[in-house]
Design a protein around this motif. Structure first.
Motif, PDB file in Angstrom:
ATOM      1  N   PHE A  52    -102.520  31.475  67.067  1.00  0.00           N
ATOM      2  CA  PHE A  52    -101.203  31.801  68.405  1.00  0.00           C
ATOM      3  C   PHE A  52    -101.923  33.386  68.345  1.00  0.00           C
ATOM      4  O   PHE A  52    -100.519  33.916  69.167  1.00  0.00           O
ATOM      5  CB  PHE A  52    -100.081  31.845  67.416  1.00  0.00           C
ATOM      6  N   ASP A  53    -103.177  33.415  68.831  1.00  0.00           N
ATOM      7  CA  ASP A  53    -103.236  34.801  69.469  1.00  0.00           C
ATOM      8  C   ASP A  53    -102.842  35.429  69.260  1.00  0.00           C
ATOM      9  O   ASP A  53    -102.378  36.887  69.587  1.00  0.00           O
ATOM     10  CB  ASP A  53    -103.095  34.486  70.781  1.00  0.00           C
ATOM     11  N   GLY A  54    -103.160  36.350  68.160  1.00  0.00           N
ATOM     12  CA  GLY A  54    -102.928  37.633  67.580  1.00  0.00           C
ATOM     13  C   GLY A  54    -101.877  37.305  65.963  1.00  0.00           C
ATOM     14  O   GLY A  54    -101.944  38.630  65.803  1.00  0.00           O
ATOM     15  N   LEU A  55    -101.678  35.785  65.431  1.00  0.00           N
ATOM     16  CA  LEU A  55    -100.784  36.213  64.397  1.00  0.00           C
ATOM     17  C   LEU A  55    -101.854  35.756  63.280  1.00  0.00           C
ATOM     18  O   LEU A  55    -103.184  34.462  63.893  1.00  0.00           O
ATOM     19  CB  LEU A  55     -99.808  35.090  64.762  1.00  0.00           C
ATOM     20  N   GLU A  56    -101.396  35.168  62.444  1.00  0.00           N
ATOM     21  CA  GLU A  56    -101.946  34.631  61.636  1.00  0.00           C
ATOM     22  C   GLU A  56    -101.241  33.066  60.422  1.00  0.00           C
ATOM     23  O   GLU A  56    -100.460  33.265  60.457  1.00  0.00           O
ATOM     24  CB  GLU A  56    -102.287  35.339  59.642  1.00  0.00           C
ATOM     25  N   CYS A  57    -101.827  32.185  60.002  1.00  0.00           N
ATOM     26  CA  CYS A  57    -101.618  31.645  59.427  1.00  0.00           C
ATOM     27  C   CYS A  57    -101.781  31.335  57.889  1.00  0.00           C
ATOM     28  O   CYS A  57    -103.633  31.652  57.971  1.00  0.00           O
ATOM     29  CB  CYS A  57    -101.550  29.965  60.735  1.00  0.00           C
ATOM     30  N   GLY A  80     -96.797  31.372  57.967  1.00  0.00           N
ATOM     31  CA  GLY A  80     -97.333  31.717  59.213  1.00  0.00           C
ATOM     32  C   GLY A  80     -96.880  33.510  58.894  1.00  0.00           C
ATOM     33  O   GLY A  80     -95.464  33.929  58.599  1.00  0.00           O
ATOM     34  N   ARG A  81     -98.401  35.004  59.265  1.00  0.00           N
ATOM     35  CA  ARG A  81     -97.570  35.887  59.278  1.00  0.00           C
ATOM     36  C   ARG A  81     -98.292  36.865  60.333  1.00  0.00           C
ATOM     37  O   ARG A  81     -98.470  36.835  61.765  1.00  0.00           O
ATOM     38  CB  ARG A  81     -99.172  36.210  58.171  1.00  0.00           C
ATOM     39  N   LEU A  82     -97.211  37.539  60.480  1.00  0.00           N
ATOM     40  CA  LEU A  82     -96.655  38.658  61.999  1.00  0.00           C
ATOM     41  C   LEU A  82     -97.587  40.314  61.824  1.00  0.00           C
ATOM     42  O   LEU A  82     -96.162  40.501  60.856  1.00  0.00           O
ATOM     43  CB  LEU A  82     -95.064  39.116  62.139  1.00  0.00           C
ATOM     44  N   PRO A  83     -98.953  40.286  61.208  1.00  0.00           N
ATOM     45  CA  PRO A  83     -98.793  41.751  60.549  1.00  0.00           C
ATOM     46  C   PRO A  83     -97.632  42.279  61.028  1.00  0.00           C
ATOM     47  O   PRO A  83     -97.999  42.933  62.153  1.00  0.00           O
ATOM     48  CB  PRO A  83    -100.675  41.441  60.708  1.00  0.00           C
ATOM     49  N   ALA A  84     -98.057  43.549  59.766  1.00  0.00           N
ATOM     50  CA  ALA A  84     -97.243  45.057  60.301  1.00  0.00           C
ATOM     51  C   ALA A  84     -98.426  45.825  61.522  1.00  0.00           C
ATOM     52  O   ALA A  84     -99.666  45.441  61.673  1.00  0.00           O
ATOM     53  CB  ALA A  84     -97.463  45.619  58.893  1.00  0.00           C
ATOM     54  N   GLN A  85     -97.837  46.433  62.322  1.00  0.00           N
ATOM     55  CA  GLN A  85     -98.161  46.776  62.835  1.00  0.00           C
ATOM     56  C   GLN A  85     -99.391  48.072  62.837  1.00  0.00           C
ATOM     57  O   GLN A  85    -100.024  48.307  63.710  1.00  0.00           O
ATOM     58  CB  GLN A  85     -97.105  47.231  64.716  1.00  0.00           C
ATOM     59  N   ASP A  86     -99.112  48.534  62.147  1.00  0.00           N
ATOM     60  CA  ASP A  86     -99.343  49.647  61.130  1.00  0.00           C
ATOM     61  C   ASP A  86     -99.472  49.902  60.221  1.00  0.00           C
ATOM     62  O   ASP A  86     -99.008  50.438  59.610  1.00  0.00           O
ATOM     63  CB  ASP A  86     -98.727  51.599  61.907  1.00  0.00           C
ATOM     64  N   LEU A 118     -89.208  44.492  62.582  1.00  0.00           N
ATOM     65  CA  LEU A 118     -89.636  44.759  61.263  1.00  0.00           C
ATOM     66  C   LEU A 118     -90.912  44.664  60.911  1.00  0.00           C
ATOM     67  O   LEU A 118     -91.555  45.251  59.519  1.00  0.00           O
ATOM     68  CB  LEU A 118     -89.305  43.123  60.504  1.00  0.00           C
ATOM     69  N   ARG A 119     -92.127  44.350  61.966  1.00  0.00           N
ATOM     70  CA  ARG A 119     -93.651  44.742  61.936  1.00  0.00           C
ATOM     71  C   ARG A 119     -93.409  46.402  62.003  1.00  0.00           C
ATOM     72  O   ARG A 119     -95.359  46.967  61.423  1.00  0.00           O
ATOM     73  CB  ARG A 119     -94.028  43.760  62.529  1.00  0.00           C
ATOM     74  N   GLN A 120     -92.847  47.290  61.698  1.00  0.00           N
ATOM     75  CA  GLN A 120     -92.862  48.031  61.638  1.00  0.00           C
ATOM     76  C   GLN A 120     -93.338  48.908  60.654  1.00  0.00           C
ATOM     77  O   GLN A 120     -94.437  49.684  60.062  1.00  0.00           O
ATOM     78  CB  GLN A 120     -91.436  49.750  62.414  1.00  0.00           C
ATOM     79  N   TRP A 121     -92.765  47.786  59.536  1.00  0.00           N
ATOM     80  CA  TRP A 121     -92.947  48.439  58.026  1.00  0.00           C
ATOM     81  C   TRP A 121     -93.356  47.145  57.252  1.00  0.00           C
ATOM     82  O   TRP A 121     -93.906  47.590  56.384  1.00  0.00           O
ATOM     83  CB  TRP A 121     -91.559  48.625  57.588  1.00  0.00           C
ATOM     84  N   PHE A 122     -93.236  45.857  58.120  1.00  0.00           N
ATOM     85  CA  PHE A 122     -93.598  44.670  56.847  1.00  0.00           C
ATOM     86  C   PHE A 122     -94.501  44.056  57.385  1.00  0.00           C
ATOM     87  O   PHE A 122     -94.801  43.347  58.359  1.00  0.00           O
ATOM     88  CB  PHE A 122     -92.871  43.714  56.705  1.00  0.00           C
ATOM     89  N   ASP A 123     -95.808  43.478  56.649  1.00  0.00           N
ATOM     90  CA  ASP A 123     -96.414  41.796  57.264  1.00  0.00           C
ATOM     91  C   ASP A 123     -95.164  40.983  57.202  1.00  0.00           C
ATOM     92  O   ASP A 123     -94.407  41.004  55.596  1.00  0.00           O
ATOM     93  CB  ASP A 123     -97.258  41.478  56.264  1.00  0.00           C
ATOM     94  N   VAL A 124     -94.746  39.954  57.994  1.00  0.00           N
ATOM     95  CA  VAL A 124     -93.538  39.419  57.992  1.00  0.00           C
ATOM     96  C   VAL A 124     -93.943  37.777  58.171  1.00  0.00           C
ATOM     97  O   VAL A 124     -95.049  37.336  59.068  1.00  0.00           O
ATOM     98  CB  VAL A 124     -92.853  39.362  58.979  1.00  0.00           C
ATOM     99  N   VAL A 125     -93.720  37.008  56.941  1.00  0.00           N
ATOM    100  CA  VAL A 125     -94.135  35.689  56.573  1.00  0.00           C
ATOM    101  C   VAL A 125     -92.591  35.103  56.993  1.00  0.00           C
ATOM    102  O   VAL A 125     -92.537  35.302  56.119  1.00  0.00           O
ATOM    103  CB  VAL A 125     -94.976  35.816  55.479  1.00  0.00           C
ATOM    104  N   VAL A 126     -93.310  33.719  57.315  1.00  0.00           N
ATOM    105  CA  VAL A 126     -92.392  32.644  57.629  1.00  0.00           C
ATOM    106  C   VAL A 126     -93.005  31.636  57.015  1.00  0.00           C
ATOM    107  O   VAL A 126     -93.929  31.367  56.899  1.00  0.00           O
ATOM    108  CB  VAL A 126     -92.540  32.460  59.019  1.00  0.00           C
ATOM    109  N   PHE A 127     -91.992  30.360  56.426  1.00  0.00           N
ATOM    110  CA  PHE A 127     -92.591  29.619  55.632  1.00  0.00           C
ATOM    111  C   PHE A 127     -91.551  28.304  56.317  1.00  0.00           C
ATOM    112  O   PHE A 127     -91.123  28.219  56.273  1.00  0.00           O
ATOM    113  CB  PHE A 127     -92.405  29.458  54.153  1.00  0.00           C
TER     114      PHE A 127
END
Length: 491
Positions: A52-57, A80-86, A118-127
């Protein structure tokens, strides 16, 4: 992403049907986690791949049945992972389930927008829940029937619905394979702990929304020592098996939605019923439909009272639908109920497991429901919700008629050692009313209920005050002070 399948097919439909029947008849899974820990079963790390163009699975392998983890077949849980921005500010991984239960990973880009802060602080993972989407998603050969369109339905319509539900469950058995009887929240909580272990997290940070809160309740009870922080939004109460206690708050909230709609019409000049008593119009339209179906010439049919009640119940919950509802009621009062005539259901994405919501949610209820029992409950509720809310059992409880139930039934929750949990329910939410969240908080020592204006999914719909307190809690572990409440404006 490719659809993943169970590793071995079941040998016979009869075996699977027997398994479904046995699962629905049993008292439920053991009270404690499986004897084999998630970490032992899933000594693995997630291999993340771009999507998905920049996200991770990625995925995690787990037993199809945690009741026998040593010899059960294996399935995959899609992530699916939305990686932390910093990466320098990253403090850990936050596991999220936005509810349903539905496949969600196909919509990861939209979730990425809703969860971006939430990506300011976390790797957000959805299942995806087991059996759905990328979690060994199952496509059944028969679609489930649509929801009951009338509240209440007559006995013949209810019997047809039950028969259709039973056909769906039978036809779905072969496709489910080793997943038959394993879709409940007890099993999903074990999947969540396997995900935690595979991600290398000693303890779990979790955000559950709507049905995701049932998964959170199961996880809190089974793995309280593995919880770091838990934010539950729009709690679906899984702590009582009493049907009246389960449905009455929903009925009262739905009735309050109708009164809220009438109040809005009194204040809002654009309402088609402005200047009239909207509740009096409602009573008049319902009485007319009870005498004889109201013509719906634009649809080539007519609308009876059950059809009217069912249609209004679906609309009055959402404030954004109130202008349309007012226009429809005004027309029906003039003798044209076209706007309330049944319409084809909206098309849904063709994603494996999208039809399993009923099987999954009903597995977490105590028992199947028959027409007489729902009718008695509805009559009880007329005392507290006489105009509309009394129909709620037909909208809610009757959805499980004909489906297997009871593999993880509701019960009071006990979670010794659980850290403080933050719980939010919208004051105007008739799907998951505030009483559900408060009832859960009363059973979790140290938990905090944050009172908030709004409807369903308060965080995801953008209440800034709720977001601020949820972020502070998830980052620091500090709960909002008891006197804090959240208005819709964010104050």
């Amino acid at each position: 992403m490719q659809k993943r399948k169970i590793t071995r097919r079941a040998r016979a439909v009869g075996v699977l049907l027997a398994g479904l029947a046995a699962a629905s008849a049993c008292a439920g899974p053991p009270d404690s986690p499986s004897s084999v820990t998630a970490a032992a079963v899933t000594a693995q790390a997630v291999a993340w791949q771009p999507c998905f163009d920049g996200l991770e699975c990625g995925s995690v392998t787990v037993p199809a049945d945690w009741r026998r983890p040593d010899d059960a077949e294996r399935i995959t849980i899609g992530l699916g992972r939305l990686p932390a921005q910093d990466r320098a500010r990253r403090i850990g991984t936050l596991l999220v389930n936005p509810g349903g239960p539905n496949p969600v990973l196909f919509g990861l880009p939209r979730l990425a927008v809703q969860l971006a802060e939430l990506r300011q602080w976390f790797d957000v993972v959805v299942f995806d829940p087991r059996g759905m989407g990328e979690s060994s998603g199952v496509t059944c050969s028969t679609d489930p029937p649509g929801p009951l369109v009338a509240a209440p339905p007559d006995r013949a319509a209810f019997a047809q619905y039950v028969a259709a539900q039973q056909r769906f469950a039978r036809d779905c058995a072969l496709a489910l394979g080793a997943l038959a009887g394993t879709l409940d929240a007890w099993q999903v909580a074990h999947d969540m702990d396997a995900v935690r272990a595979a991600m290398g997290e000693e303890r779990l940070d979790y955000f559950g929304n709507s049905y995701g809160t049932v998964y959170g309740q199961a996880y809190a009870e089974l793995f309280p020592g593995n919880v770091r922080r838990m934010y539950l939004d729009s709690v679906a109460d899984h702590t009582t098996a009493d049907l009246y206690e389960m449905v009455a708050p929903k009925a009262e909230a739905l009735e309050a939605n109708l009164h809220g709609f009438a109040g809005w019409c009194g204040r809002e000049p654009s309402c088609a019923l402005h200047g009239q008593d909207a509740l009096a119009v409602w009573d008049r339209v319902v009485a007319a439909a009870e005498r004889a179906p109201i013509p719906a010439p634009g649809a080539g049919t007519s609308v009876d009272a059950p059809g009217l009640l069912g249609s209004v119940a679906a609309r009055v919950r959402r404030e954004r639908a109130w202008p349309e509802l007012a226009t429809a009621l005004a027309a029906a009062d003039r003798g044209d109920a076209t706007a309330f005539a049944p319409t084809p259901p909206p098309s849904t994405p063709d994603v494996p497991g999208g039809a399993l919501m009923g099987l999954a949610t009903c597995a977490d209820l105590l028992e199947s429901i028959d027409h007489d029992r729902v009718e008695r409950l509805a009559e009880q509720l007329r005392a507290v919700a006489p105009r509309l809310g009394w129909t709620e059992p037909w909208n809610f409880q009757a959805r499980c008629a004909g489906l297997p139930t009871g593999t993880f039934p509701p019960r009071p929750i006990s979670a010794p050692g659980l850290p403080p949990v933050l719980v939010v329910n919208g004051d105007d939410d008739s799907a998951t009313p505030p009483e559900f969240g408060r009832r859960l908080v009363d059973q979790l020592p140290g938990a905090r209920y944050l009172d908030a204006d709004g409807g369903h999914a308060v965080y995801l719909t953008g209440n800034p005050c709720v977001r601020e307190h949820a972020h502070h809690y998830l980052v620091t572990g500090e709960l909002p002070p008891p006197e804090v409440t959240c208005a819709a404006s964010g104050s």
